[in-house]
Design a protein around this motif. Structure first.
Motif, PDB file in Angstrom:
ATOM      1  N   ALA A 197      -7.573   4.031  54.280  1.00  0.00           N
ATOM      2  CA  ALA A 197      -6.753   5.223  54.058  1.00  0.00           C
ATOM      3  C   ALA A 197      -5.635   4.938  53.059  1.00  0.00           C
ATOM      4  N   ALA A 198      -5.020   3.763  53.163  1.00  0.00           N
ATOM      5  CA  ALA A 198      -3.966   3.397  52.212  1.00  0.00           C
ATOM      6  C   ALA A 198      -4.506   3.351  50.791  1.00  0.00           C
ATOM      7  N   GLU A 199      -5.703   2.814  50.621  1.00  0.00           N
ATOM      8  CA  GLU A 199      -6.312   2.721  49.296  1.00  0.00           C
ATOM      9  C   GLU A 199      -6.664   4.095  48.722  1.00  0.00           C
ATOM     10  N   ARG A 200      -6.805   5.102  49.602  1.00  0.00           N
ATOM     11  CA  ARG A 200      -7.123   6.449  49.120  1.00  0.00           C
ATOM     12  C   ARG A 200      -5.884   7.250  48.723  1.00  0.00           C
ATOM     13  N   HIS A 201      -4.693   6.685  48.906  1.00  0.00           N
ATOM     14  CA  HIS A 201      -3.485   7.411  48.506  1.00  0.00           C
ATOM     15  C   HIS A 201      -3.581   7.750  47.015  1.00  0.00           C
ATOM     16  N   PRO A 202      -3.210   8.961  46.627  1.00  0.00           N
ATOM     17  CA  PRO A 202      -3.377   9.368  45.223  1.00  0.00           C
ATOM     18  C   PRO A 202      -2.740   8.421  44.207  1.00  0.00           C
ATOM     19  N   LEU A 203      -1.581   7.857  44.520  1.00  0.00           N
ATOM     20  CA  LEU A 203      -0.910   6.985  43.553  1.00  0.00           C
ATOM     21  C   LEU A 203      -1.517   5.590  43.503  1.00  0.00           C
ATOM     22  N   VAL A 204      -2.218   5.208  44.562  1.00  0.00           N
ATOM     23  CA  VAL A 204      -2.985   3.960  44.511  1.00  0.00           C
ATOM     24  C   VAL A 204      -4.256   4.197  43.705  1.00  0.00           C
ATOM     25  N   GLN A 205      -4.858   5.365  43.925  1.00  0.00           N
ATOM     26  CA  GLN A 205      -6.092   5.697  43.207  1.00  0.00           C
ATOM     27  C   GLN A 205      -5.882   5.771  41.702  1.00  0.00           C
ATOM     28  N   ASP A 206      -4.724   6.322  41.277  1.00  0.00           N
ATOM     29  CA  ASP A 206      -4.535   6.470  39.829  1.00  0.00           C
ATOM     30  C   ASP A 206      -3.834   5.268  39.187  1.00  0.00           C
ATOM     31  N   GLY A 207      -3.541   4.227  39.980  1.00  0.00           N
ATOM     32  CA  GLY A 207      -2.976   3.005  39.432  1.00  0.00           C
ATOM     33  C   GLY A 207      -1.468   2.993  39.312  1.00  0.00           C
ATOM     34  N   THR A 208      -0.802   4.078  39.722  1.00  0.00           N
ATOM     35  CA  THR A 208       0.667   4.100  39.681  1.00  0.00           C
ATOM     36  C   THR A 208       1.244   3.060  40.629  1.00  0.00           C
ATOM     37  N   ILE A 209       0.611   2.915  41.793  1.00  0.00           N
ATOM     38  CA  ILE A 209       1.012   1.897  42.772  1.00  0.00           C
ATOM     39  C   ILE A 209      -0.077   0.846  42.850  1.00  0.00           C
ATOM     40  N   GLU A 210       0.318  -0.399  42.660  1.00  0.00           N
ATOM     41  CA  GLU A 210      -0.581  -1.526  42.914  1.00  0.00           C
ATOM     42  C   GLU A 210      -0.399  -1.946  44.371  1.00  0.00           C
ATOM     43  N   LEU A 211      -1.421  -1.774  45.163  1.00  0.00           N
ATOM     44  CA  LEU A 211      -1.366  -2.088  46.586  1.00  0.00           C
ATOM     45  C   LEU A 211      -2.157  -3.355  46.864  1.00  0.00           C
ATOM     46  N   THR A 212      -1.500  -4.338  47.469  1.00  0.00           N
ATOM     47  CA  THR A 212      -2.168  -5.563  47.891  1.00  0.00           C
ATOM     48  C   THR A 212      -2.146  -5.617  49.413  1.00  0.00           C
ATOM     49  N   ILE A 213      -3.324  -5.660  50.027  1.00  0.00           N
ATOM     50  CA  ILE A 213      -3.432  -5.681  51.486  1.00  0.00           C
ATOM     51  C   ILE A 213      -3.729  -7.101  51.933  1.00  0.00           C
ATOM     52  N   LEU A 214      -2.874  -7.638  52.788  1.00  0.00           N
ATOM     53  CA  LEU A 214      -3.000  -9.019  53.253  1.00  0.00           C
ATOM     54  C   LEU A 214      -3.331  -9.075  54.735  1.00  0.00           C
ATOM     55  N   ASP A 215      -4.265  -9.921  55.067  1.00  0.00           N
ATOM     56  CA  ASP A 215      -4.747 -10.088  56.441  1.00  0.00           C
ATOM     57  C   ASP A 215      -3.871 -11.102  57.165  1.00  0.00           C
ATOM     58  N   GLY A 216      -3.128 -10.638  58.172  1.00  0.00           N
ATOM     59  CA  GLY A 216      -2.269 -11.543  58.945  1.00  0.00           C
ATOM     60  C   GLY A 216      -3.030 -12.425  59.905  1.00  0.00           C
ATOM     61  N   ARG A 217      -4.322 -12.131  60.128  1.00  0.00           N
ATOM     62  CA  ARG A 217      -5.197 -12.945  60.978  1.00  0.00           C
ATOM     63  C   ARG A 217      -4.623 -13.149  62.384  1.00  0.00           C
ATOM     64  N   MET A 218      -3.917 -12.149  62.875  1.00  0.00           N
ATOM     65  CA  MET A 218      -3.327 -12.177  64.218  1.00  0.00           C
ATOM     66  C   MET A 218      -2.417 -13.392  64.415  1.00  0.00           C
ATOM     67  N   ASP A 219      -1.730 -13.795  63.358  1.00  0.00           N
ATOM     68  CA  ASP A 219      -0.894 -14.994  63.391  1.00  0.00           C
ATOM     69  C   ASP A 219       0.492 -14.659  62.851  1.00  0.00           C
ATOM     70  N   PRO A 220       1.538 -14.624  63.701  1.00  0.00           N
ATOM     71  CA  PRO A 220       2.883 -14.297  63.238  1.00  0.00           C
ATOM     72  C   PRO A 220       3.388 -15.262  62.164  1.00  0.00           C
ATOM     73  N   PHE A 221       3.018 -16.538  62.264  1.00  0.00           N
ATOM     74  CA  PHE A 221       3.449 -17.518  61.272  1.00  0.00           C
ATOM     75  C   PHE A 221       2.835 -17.208  59.907  1.00  0.00           C
ATOM     76  N   GLN A 274       1.895 -14.254  58.869  1.00  0.00           N
ATOM     77  CA  GLN A 274       2.577 -13.069  58.353  1.00  0.00           C
ATOM     78  C   GLN A 274       3.948 -13.414  57.779  1.00  0.00           C
ATOM     79  N   SER A 275       4.664 -14.333  58.426  1.00  0.00           N
ATOM     80  CA  SER A 275       5.977 -14.752  57.914  1.00  0.00           C
ATOM     81  C   SER A 275       5.845 -15.379  56.531  1.00  0.00           C
ATOM     82  N   ASN A 276       4.826 -16.219  56.343  1.00  0.00           N
ATOM     83  CA  ASN A 276       4.587 -16.828  55.034  1.00  0.00           C
ATOM     84  C   ASN A 276       4.238 -15.775  53.985  1.00  0.00           C
ATOM     85  N   GLN A 277       3.483 -14.769  54.389  1.00  0.00           N
ATOM     86  CA  GLN A 277       3.130 -13.699  53.463  1.00  0.00           C
ATOM     87  C   GLN A 277       4.368 -12.918  53.023  1.00  0.00           C
TER      88      GLN A 277
END
Length: 335
Positions: free
Chosen positions: A48-72, A74-77
């Motif tokens: 759904a985030a990738e379908r946002h109009p501004l992501v679709q047209d390249g105005t927003i560069e969205l990078t989705i990172l997998d936290g792998r269920m690990d708080p540590f 996510q902190s590094n990310q």
């Protein structure tokens, strides 16, 4: 970059994916640090985030990172997103308390953080957040099972990962409703870590140890509810007589509701994700930003945008019923 390719890149490379994507030209760069991409709901959120109009047209560069269920992890990310100069971070934390420090570090560095879906305990640290009320979800869960039992019987509670906001708050809601029904006896409570497989094993063992004397299952998400449903059927019980309820509205849960085998409440991944993108852009661009997602009242939706500076935005739950399940499945197929 397609959502599947971007998610695969983030899952494989972790925080280094941030640096790889930083070279792409865009007006705004947003990092979304999610719990895990091994669950359908988080993948629905990412799509759904990738379908946002501004992501679709390249105005927003969205990078989705997998936290792998690990708080540590996510902190590094967070540290990498801050160092790479991202304009905003969207955060779906693994742990309700462990997420506070990375959010504080980002905000101190001038990088606004938008909460989405699950939350940290100190929500005042966020620039803003968009979520659904998980206490209410817990209340809806409990009532759906208890009302089917006419307020009498033995039930079990299958909890999510201990320490996540959804687990903490949904249990709070469940307990509030249980206090109203002295005829309901909770015979077992344990975590299955949001996992279908763990819930299947857990409920199988409970049915054996209790001689099948369990009349209802309250599961804090749909994955676990489906695992519980499989256990109930494998034990030879009729799901019509052992109500099972979950939350999220994942596809298998919708299909089970359609078959009349369980109950579910839909959490609107589209609103949570696309709303978070708009809030991140507003935090980075300021008062001049106009939201683009269709969820907001300014674009024909039902969620009030105002001027985009409220700290909290609440997305309502959608009970899944025999009357709306076909429509919800059709929307899922078209997403």
């Amino acid at each position: 970059m397609s959502v599947n390719r971007r998610i695969a890149l983030a899952a494989i490379l972790g925080v280094s994916a941030l640096a790889a994507n930083a070279a792409q030209a865009a007006d705004l760069r947003v990092a979304a640090i999610v719990q895990s991409l091994d669950t359908e709901f988080n993948v629905l959120w990412a799509n759904a985030a990738e379908r946002h109009p501004l992501v679709q047209d390249g105005t927003i560069e969205l990078t989705i990172l997998d936290g792998r269920m690990d708080p540590f992890n996510q902190s590094n990310q967070f540290d990498t997103a801050i160092n790479e100069g991202y304009d905003a971070i969207i955060f779906i934390p693994v742990d309700i308390n462990a997420g506070n420090d990375p959010v504080a570090r980002a905000m101190e560095a001038g990088v606004p953080v938008i909460g989405s879906n699950t939350l940290i305990s100190d929500t005042d640290l966020y620039q803003s957040y968009i979520s659904s009320n998980d206490v209410v979800a817990g209340e809806m869960l409990a009532r759906s099972v208890i009302e089917r039992l006419d307020g009498e019987g033995n039930v079990v509670i299958v909890e999510g990962m201990i320490g996540q906001s959804a687990q903490v708050q949904r249990l709070e809601g469940i307990q509030k409703v249980l206090a109203e029904y002295p005829g309901i006896n909770v015979v077992e409570t344990r975590t299955a870590n949001w996992s279908r497989a763990e819930a299947l094993t857990l409920v199988e063992n409970w049915l054996i140890s209790n001689g099948g004397n369990i009349q209802g299952v309250i599961a804090e998400n749909d994955e676990m509810a489906i695992g519980a449903l499989e256990a109930v059927k494998a034990y030879g019980l009729d799901p019509a007589n052992v109500p099972v309820a979950g939350v999220d509205g994942i596809t298998d849960a919708l299909l089970a509701v359609q078959r009349g085998e369980m109950m579910s409440t839909l959490q609107d991944a589209n609103a949570l994700a696309q709303g978070a993108i708009d809030l991140a852009a507003a935090a980075a661009q300021g008062d001049s930003y106009e939201p683009r997602a269709e969820i907001w009242d300014v674009n024909g939706g039902s969620l009030e945008w105002g001027d985009g500076t409220e700290q909290q935005y609440s997305v309502p739950w959608v009970p899944v019923t025999a009357d709306n399940v076909d429509e919800l499945l059709a929307l899922r197929e078209g997403a």
